[in-house]
Every structure is written in structure tokens, then in C-alpha cells.
Design a protein around this motif. Structure first.
Motif, PDB file in Angstrom:
ATOM      1  N   UNK A   1       0.682  -1.710   0.150  1.00  0.00           N
ATOM      2  CA  UNK A   1       0.232  -0.038  -0.395  1.00  0.00           C
ATOM      3  C   UNK A   1       0.631   1.423   0.221  1.00  0.00           C
ATOM      4  N   UNK A   2       2.289   1.159   0.614  1.00  0.00           N
ATOM      5  CA  UNK A   2       2.800   2.469   1.069  1.00  0.00           C
ATOM      6  C   UNK A   2       4.663   2.283   0.126  1.00  0.00           C
ATOM      7  N   UNK A   3       5.035   2.862   0.666  1.00  0.00           N
ATOM      8  CA  UNK A   3       6.223   2.843  -0.080  1.00  0.00           C
ATOM      9  C   UNK A   3       6.964   3.893   0.900  1.00  0.00           C
ATOM     10  N   UNK A   4       8.339   3.007   2.131  1.00  0.00           N
ATOM     11  CA  UNK A   4       9.015   4.162   3.189  1.00  0.00           C
ATOM     12  C   UNK A   4      10.299   4.881   1.805  1.00  0.00           C
ATOM     13  N   UNK A   5      10.622   4.660   1.270  1.00  0.00           N
ATOM     14  CA  UNK A   5      11.800   5.077   0.438  1.00  0.00           C
ATOM     15  C   UNK A   5      11.309   5.558  -1.011  1.00  0.00           C
ATOM     16  N   UNK A   6      11.542   6.158  -1.694  1.00  0.00           N
ATOM     17  CA  UNK A   6      10.523   6.570  -2.949  1.00  0.00           C
ATOM     18  C   UNK A   6      11.673   5.408  -4.218  1.00  0.00           C
ATOM     19  N   UNK A   7      11.064   4.641  -4.597  1.00  0.00           N
ATOM     20  CA  UNK A   7      11.755   3.822  -6.138  1.00  0.00           C
ATOM     21  C   UNK A   7      11.613   4.838  -7.296  1.00  0.00           C
ATOM     22  N   UNK A   8      12.521   4.448  -8.010  1.00  0.00           N
ATOM     23  CA  UNK A   8      12.285   5.718  -9.649  1.00  0.00           C
ATOM     24  C   UNK A   8      10.820   6.059  -9.942  1.00  0.00           C
ATOM     25  N   UNK A   9       9.975   4.571 -10.074  1.00  0.00           N
ATOM     26  CA  UNK A   9       8.417   4.726 -10.520  1.00  0.00           C
ATOM     27  C   UNK A   9       7.983   5.786  -9.700  1.00  0.00           C
ATOM     28  N   UNK A  10       8.098   5.293  -7.760  1.00  0.00           N
ATOM     29  CA  UNK A  10       6.855   5.801  -7.297  1.00  0.00           C
ATOM     30  C   UNK A  10       7.069   6.301  -5.425  1.00  0.00           C
ATOM     31  N   UNK A  11       7.429   7.451  -5.670  1.00  0.00           N
ATOM     32  CA  UNK A  11       7.704   8.367  -4.345  1.00  0.00           C
ATOM     33  C   UNK A  11       7.003   7.944  -3.307  1.00  0.00           C
ATOM     34  N   UNK A  12       7.969   8.343  -2.031  1.00  0.00           N
ATOM     35  CA  UNK A  12       7.498   7.580  -0.604  1.00  0.00           C
ATOM     36  C   UNK A  12       5.431   7.424  -0.945  1.00  0.00           C
ATOM     37  N   UNK A  13       4.995   7.051   0.544  1.00  0.00           N
ATOM     38  CA  UNK A  13       3.727   7.348   0.416  1.00  0.00           C
ATOM     39  C   UNK A  13       2.740   6.153  -0.293  1.00  0.00           C
ATOM     40  N   UNK A  14       1.636   6.694  -0.500  1.00  0.00           N
ATOM     41  CA  UNK A  14       0.547   5.331  -0.697  1.00  0.00           C
ATOM     42  C   UNK A  14       1.139   4.891  -2.767  1.00  0.00           C
ATOM     43  N   UNK A  15       0.607   4.347  -3.094  1.00  0.00           N
ATOM     44  CA  UNK A  15       1.348   3.781  -4.081  1.00  0.00           C
ATOM     45  C   UNK A  15       0.144   3.362  -4.979  1.00  0.00           C
ATOM     46  N   UNK A  16      -1.271   4.049  -4.833  1.00  0.00           N
ATOM     47  CA  UNK A  16      -2.457   3.409  -5.328  1.00  0.00           C
ATOM     48  C   UNK A  16      -2.564   1.892  -5.739  1.00  0.00           C
ATOM     49  N   UNK A  17      -1.729   1.087  -4.995  1.00  0.00           N
ATOM     50  CA  UNK A  17      -1.664  -0.130  -5.426  1.00  0.00           C
ATOM     51  C   UNK A  17      -3.162  -0.672  -5.970  1.00  0.00           C
ATOM     52  N   UNK A  18      -3.735  -2.016  -6.300  1.00  0.00           N
ATOM     53  CA  UNK A  18      -4.742  -2.721  -6.131  1.00  0.00           C
ATOM     54  C   UNK A  18      -5.957  -1.529  -7.361  1.00  0.00           C
ATOM     55  N   UNK A  19      -6.019  -0.186  -7.530  1.00  0.00           N
ATOM     56  CA  UNK A  19      -7.013   0.654  -8.040  1.00  0.00           C
ATOM     57  C   UNK A  19      -7.134  -0.559  -9.774  1.00  0.00           C
ATOM     58  N   UNK A  20      -5.848   0.289 -10.395  1.00  0.00           N
ATOM     59  CA  UNK A  20      -5.821  -0.192 -11.819  1.00  0.00           C
ATOM     60  C   UNK A  20      -6.274  -1.470 -12.272  1.00  0.00           C
ATOM     61  N   UNK A  21      -5.893  -3.084 -11.229  1.00  0.00           N
ATOM     62  CA  UNK A  21      -7.069  -4.064 -11.389  1.00  0.00           C
ATOM     63  C   UNK A  21      -8.563  -3.970 -11.066  1.00  0.00           C
ATOM     64  N   UNK A  22      -8.408  -3.316  -9.740  1.00  0.00           N
ATOM     65  CA  UNK A  22     -10.317  -3.308  -9.488  1.00  0.00           C
ATOM     66  C   UNK A  22     -11.549  -2.371 -10.468  1.00  0.00           C
ATOM     67  N   UNK A  23     -10.508  -1.189 -11.534  1.00  0.00           N
ATOM     68  CA  UNK A  23     -10.989  -0.930 -12.033  1.00  0.00           C
ATOM     69  C   UNK A  23     -11.435  -2.189 -13.351  1.00  0.00           C
ATOM     70  N   UNK A  24      -9.468  -2.176 -13.618  1.00  0.00           N
ATOM     71  CA  UNK A  24     -10.009  -3.499 -15.062  1.00  0.00           C
ATOM     72  C   UNK A  24     -10.681  -4.458 -14.781  1.00  0.00           C
ATOM     73  N   UNK A  25     -11.377  -5.107 -13.789  1.00  0.00           N
ATOM     74  CA  UNK A  25     -12.105  -5.964 -13.208  1.00  0.00           C
ATOM     75  C   UNK A  25     -13.582  -5.757 -13.386  1.00  0.00           C
ATOM     76  N   UNK A  26     -13.873  -4.558 -13.279  1.00  0.00           N
ATOM     77  CA  UNK A  26     -15.248  -3.807 -12.914  1.00  0.00           C
ATOM     78  C   UNK A  26     -15.513  -4.220 -14.649  1.00  0.00           C
TER      79      UNK A  26
END
Ligand code: BES
Ligand code: MN
Ligand code: ZN
Length: 507
Positions: free
Chosen positions: A475-500
Motif C-alpha cells: 500500500x505504501x513505500x517508506x522510501x521512493x523508487x524510480x517510479x514512485x515516491x514514498x507514501x501511498x502507491x495506489x496499488x490495486x486501483x487499476x486492477x479493480x477498475x480493469x476487473x469492473x
């Protein structure tokens, strides 16, 4: 932001920055000639930088070059790994990392060349690639520092225009895919903004207010159930958790479509998200170390609220439900005590052994209620355990499901959106560990296999096809990666929309 797909050559597109993917393998035609011509127009800089080691094909490694005889002022050479390994996960991250690499730079237009080799990967169509790149760029521009700070200048650029360059492609077919990717990306940003907000800012009532504003803006029906109605309905597990807090619980119910409506597959999908606006553990209080991270315990709720908004924008007539039980778990004179016994909405008696195993209590009643509202297929999203992070880290979401065919359908939607899931077995062997002397079951048992046991507990409250996603790690990162800052990642949102949206296709 405007997004255009063009079939021009990369050097003829006008933009502040042109991103050029660098793969580790020898490019084939037509990409090889395109690269040669690009390099020629840069006076051989790509080749020179590569031999010098400044440009490298390692994924998310980047170098900025001054443009010369090109429509773009700058060139961002960006490692994309081996073409063979280029899948939906890499595509999304690659695109998000471009935005992040440009943080603090003055950029209003970005062009991204999509080489033919990357548009013909097995399991990743050109349209899916375009969708993921658009989504990645939109999500890559997200920066939680903008939430509370007004003086922040290091955020990724907020683009006015994104141009996807796909020489020789059917541009019309890709245009719809990029529009969809952009909308999904915007939805993930709603989820991340809500999740990143502090607990003194987002109480259960404030989360319900935010959901009400979104429902009004997008034409969704909303019902916010407060403590009196929840008690009347018999939601004893849901009501047990918020007692220690001055911020009373809210069960947020969002709906699209009329009562009894079904999607094109004859289903009513119900998304259920854990909304613990702060999890101190309650009387079974957590250690101080990292307790501040427990503002993120509402992320599942934020994700399903955003997902139903996104689905509504993309498929306005699609019947869909989203439920977000929101509570604050605090110690206090009115708190639920270890050993307390409550009655769940489905009638089961539950002994609360550990007040820190609160997510499963609110989700259990919300899942029962989702079925009462007509939900035929259920997916819940929750920062349910710390164990899932110990098992899988931050890049994989642990998941359970019954029946297996429903789990596989959900996981396949995740694969298409570049989100990683790993299935955890729901073996019955551990059910006796959840048995209670005084009640039908207890909310926690011996710590061994606690991840499996969390799934077994939730399963007591569903009778229909169901998948549980544990985002306790992802759900959230403690340190940033190349593709995401620290904090909430938004994970599963895209999966849920795709599924719906699968329920919209055949209609
Ligand atoms: N919200 C936590 C799980 C969590 C912990 C998520 C750390 C992300 C990071 C959840 O409510 C919890 O406290 N779970 C307990 C369950 C246990 C008491 C059975 C846990 O995982 O320790
Ligand atoms: Mn807890
Ligand atoms: Zn929790």
C-alpha cells in the motif's frame, strides 16, 4: 493534460523532451534504422554516451541529452531492460520513471517513442502498452509533498501535453487506450491523495464527506451509515472497533446503477475497502516504533472509493458497488477490551482476543452487508497484516480467493494492469486455531500462519465468490523508487477498475 498518439518519426515531433527507450538487445528493423537516424541528428551522442557508460539499458536508468536536429529540445535516454523481459509491470514503471526523472525541470510537453519491438510483446498488445504508458506518466507525476506544502518545487512536471509516438501504428485504435490509461491514472491519484492525508485531517466522517463530494461530482449514489443505524442493523463487529475514539464510525456505501441491476456478465461486483483512519491497535496497543505509518490503514477504503469513481467515468452505466467501513482504532475508557464478545451482522458470535486485529472485524460486517445489497462477486482490499510485508515485501500483494476461477479472473485483471499478486493458500487445517471457548470464533489465534488465519477469519463472512487482497506491504513505500515516491502507491486501483470494466464489455 492532452494526450495524442502519432505515427510520425520521433525526430519530427515537437516537445520539450523526447524519451527514447534503450533496450539491452540489438534492435531489429524498423527500430534499428530509427535509432541510427536519431543518433545521427544528435551528432552521435547516444552512441558515445553508451560506450562511455552514461547511457545504459538497465531498467529506469536515465540520461538527459541536449536535442540538436530534432523537434524536441531535450532527449531522455531511458533504460528499458531486455525487450524479452518488457512486460506490463516494466511498461508502467518505465513510463512513471520518466516523469520522476524530470522532477524540478521546466517541462510542459513530453513525447515518448514506442519502438515497434515493444509494441509486439506476447501478452502486451500495442493498445495495452499505450494504456500503461499513459497511466504511468499520469501516476508518475504524483507527488505527496504537494498535499500539505505550498513551497515545493521538486515535484515531477505537470504536463500540458503527452505525445505517444508509434510509427506505422493504427493511431485511432491506440487513442482510446491512452484515454483509458489517463483516467485510471487520475483515479489512482485520488486514492493516493486520500490515503496520504494525516489522521487528524481524515476522520471516518471526513472520509465520508470526501466520498460524498466525489459521488456528487460523478453521479454516484451514496449512503453513509452512522453508528445508530449500524447498531440497529446489527453490525456488532464493525461497531466494536471505533468505541475508543471520539471520531465515530461511518460505513460508506457507494453505488452505480439501480437496485437489482447486473452488469453484462450478470454480476454485481462489490468492492470493499478497509478504512481504519488510524490504527493504534486499541487496548492491544502497538509499539511506538513506526506507529505513524498507521494513518495508511485507511488505504483500502480510499482505493475502492477512487475505483468506483474511475469505473463510473469510463463506463457510466456499469452497475457497481463500493463499501468502505471507516473507523478509528484507539484506546480509551469506552474501548473494546480483549475478551469482549460481539455479534456479527451475519449472526456469528465473535470473541475479540486482540483489538489490533480490527480490520477483519469491520471487513467481516461490510462483506455481509455487500451481499445483502445484492453483491454477487466480492473483492476486498485491506492493509490487513504486517505478515504480508514480511512474506512478500512492498512489490507484491498477497491474495486469497474462492472459488479458484474467481481468484484467477481477478489476478488476470491485475496482470493486464502490471500489478503483482501472489496467492496464499486458505487451508482449513488452521481453522481450529481460530475457535473460541465462548463464541463461534475469535479474531486472532497463535501467530504461526497468521496470514492464512486472517483469510480464514474473513471467509466466515462471505457466501459468494470472493477475493481478499492484503496490501499491508504494497500500500505504501517508506522510501521512493524510480517510479514512485514514498507514501501511498495506489496499488490495486487499476486492477479493480480493469476487473469492473469486464462487466461493461459485452453489454
Ligand atoms: N493494520 C495492521 C496491519 C499492518 C501492520 C499493516 C503494519 C501495515 C503495516 C492490522 O490491523 C494489524 O494490526 N494486524 C495485526 C494482526 C494480529 C494482531 C493478528 C498484525 O499484523 O500484527
Ligand atoms: Mn491493527
Ligand atoms: Zn489495522
Amino acid at each position: 493534460m492532452q494526450i495524442r498518439v502519432v505515427s510520425d518519426q520521433p525526430w519530427s515531433v515537437r516537445a520539450d523532451v523526447l524519451a527514447v527507450p534503450i533496450t539491452s538487445d540489438e534492435p531489429a528493423e524498423p527500430d534499428a534504422s530509427t535509432l541510427v537516424e536519431l543518433d545521427r541528428r544528435l551528432d552521435g551522442a547516444i552512441g558515445d554516451y553508451r560506450r562511455f557508460g552514461e547511457i545504459d539499458a538497465s531498467p529506469y536508468r536515465t540520461a538527459l541529452l541536449r536535442g540538436r536536429d530534432l523537434g524536441a529540445a531535450w532527449v531522455l535516454a531511458a533504460g528499458a531492460g531486455a525487450s524479452e523481459a518488457f512486460d506490463a509491470v516494466v511498461a508502467y514503471r518505465f513510463a512513471a520513471s520518466l516523469e520522476r526523472r524530470l522532477a524540478g525541470r521546466r517541462v510542459t510537453s513530453l513525447a515518448v517513442w514506442l519502438p515497434a519491438a515493444l509494441r509486439a510483446r506476447p501478452g502486451l498488445s500495442a493498445a495495452d502498452l499505450a494504456m500503461l504508458v499513459a497511466r504511468g506518466v499520469v501516476e508518475g507525476a504524483y507527488d505527496p509533498a504537494l498535499l500539505y506544502r505550498t513551497d515545493y518545487t521538486e515535484a515531477p512536471p505537470q504536463l500540458e501535453e503527452l505525445v505517444l509516438i508509434a510509427p506505422g501504428a493504427d493511431v485511432g485504435a491506440l487513442q482510446a487506450a491512452v484515454a483509458r490509461g489517463m483516467t485510471i491514472g487520475e483515479g489512482a491519484r485520488i486514492a493516493r491523495d486520500l490515503a496520504n492525508r494525516a489522521s487528524n485531517d481524515v476522520s471516518p466522517a471526513a472520509l465520508a464527506d470526501a466520498a460524498t463530494d466525489l459521488a456528487r461530482a460523478h453521479g454516484l449514489a451514496i449512503d453513509v451509515i452512522g453508528p445508530e443505524r449500524a447498531t440497529e442493523l446489527g453490525m456488532g463487529m464493525f461497531m466494536a472497533v471505533g468505541r475508543g475514539s471520539d471520531n465515530p464510525p461511518r460505513l460508506i456505501v457507494l453505488r452505480n446503477g439501480a437496485d437489482g441491476a447486473r452488469d453484462a456478465r450478470g454480476r454485481l461486483l462489490a468492492l470493499v475497502g478497509k478504512g481504519v483512519t488510524f490504527d493504534s491497535g486499541g487496548i492491544s496497543i502497538k509499539p511506538a516504533d513506526r506507529m505513524e505509518e498507521m494513518k495508511m490503514d485507511k488505504t483500502g477504503a480510499c482505493t475502492v472509493i477512487a475505483a468506483i469513481v474511475t469505473a463510473k467515468r469510463l463506463a457510466p452505466d456499469l452497475p457497481l458497488l463500493a463499501l468502505a467501513p471507516a473507523v478509528e482504532n484507539m484506546p480509551g475508557p469506552h474501548s473494546t477490551r480483549p475478551g469482549d464478545i460481539v455479534r456479527a451482522l451475519n449472526g456469528k458470535r465473535v470473541e475479540i482476543q486482540n483489538t489490533d486485529a480490527e480490520g477483519r472485524l469491520i471487513l467481516g460486517d461490510a462483506l455481509t452487508y455487500a451481499e445483502r445489497l445484492g453483491g454477487t462477486h466480492l473483492v476486498d482490499v485491506a492493509t490487513l497484516t504486517g505478515a504480508v510485508e514480511r512474506a512478500f515485501g512492498k512489490q507484491i500483494t498477497g491474495a486469497f480467493g474462492v472459488p479458484q476461477s474467481w481468484y484467477e479472473e481477478v489476478a488476470a485483471a491485475g496482470t493486464r494492469q502490471g500489478e503483482r499478486y501472489w496467492q496464499i493458500p486458505l487451508v482449513e487445517d488452521y481453522v481450529p486455531d481460530m475457535e473460541s471457548w465462548y463464541a463461534d470464533l475469535q479474531n486472532s489465534g497463535p501467530a504461526d500462519g497468521s496470514l492464512v488465519k486472517s483469510g480464514l477469519f474473513l471467509r466466515q463472512f462471505v457466501t459468494r465468490p470472493w477475493v481478499h487482497m492484503d496490501i499491508g506491504g504494497s500500500a505504501y513505500l517508506r522510501k521512493a523508487t524510480a517510479w514512485a515516491p514514498r507514501g501511498a502507491t495506489g496499488v490495486t486501483h487499476a486492477t479493480l477498475v480493469e476487473l469492473a470494466l469486464e462487466g461493461a464489455q459485452r453489454g
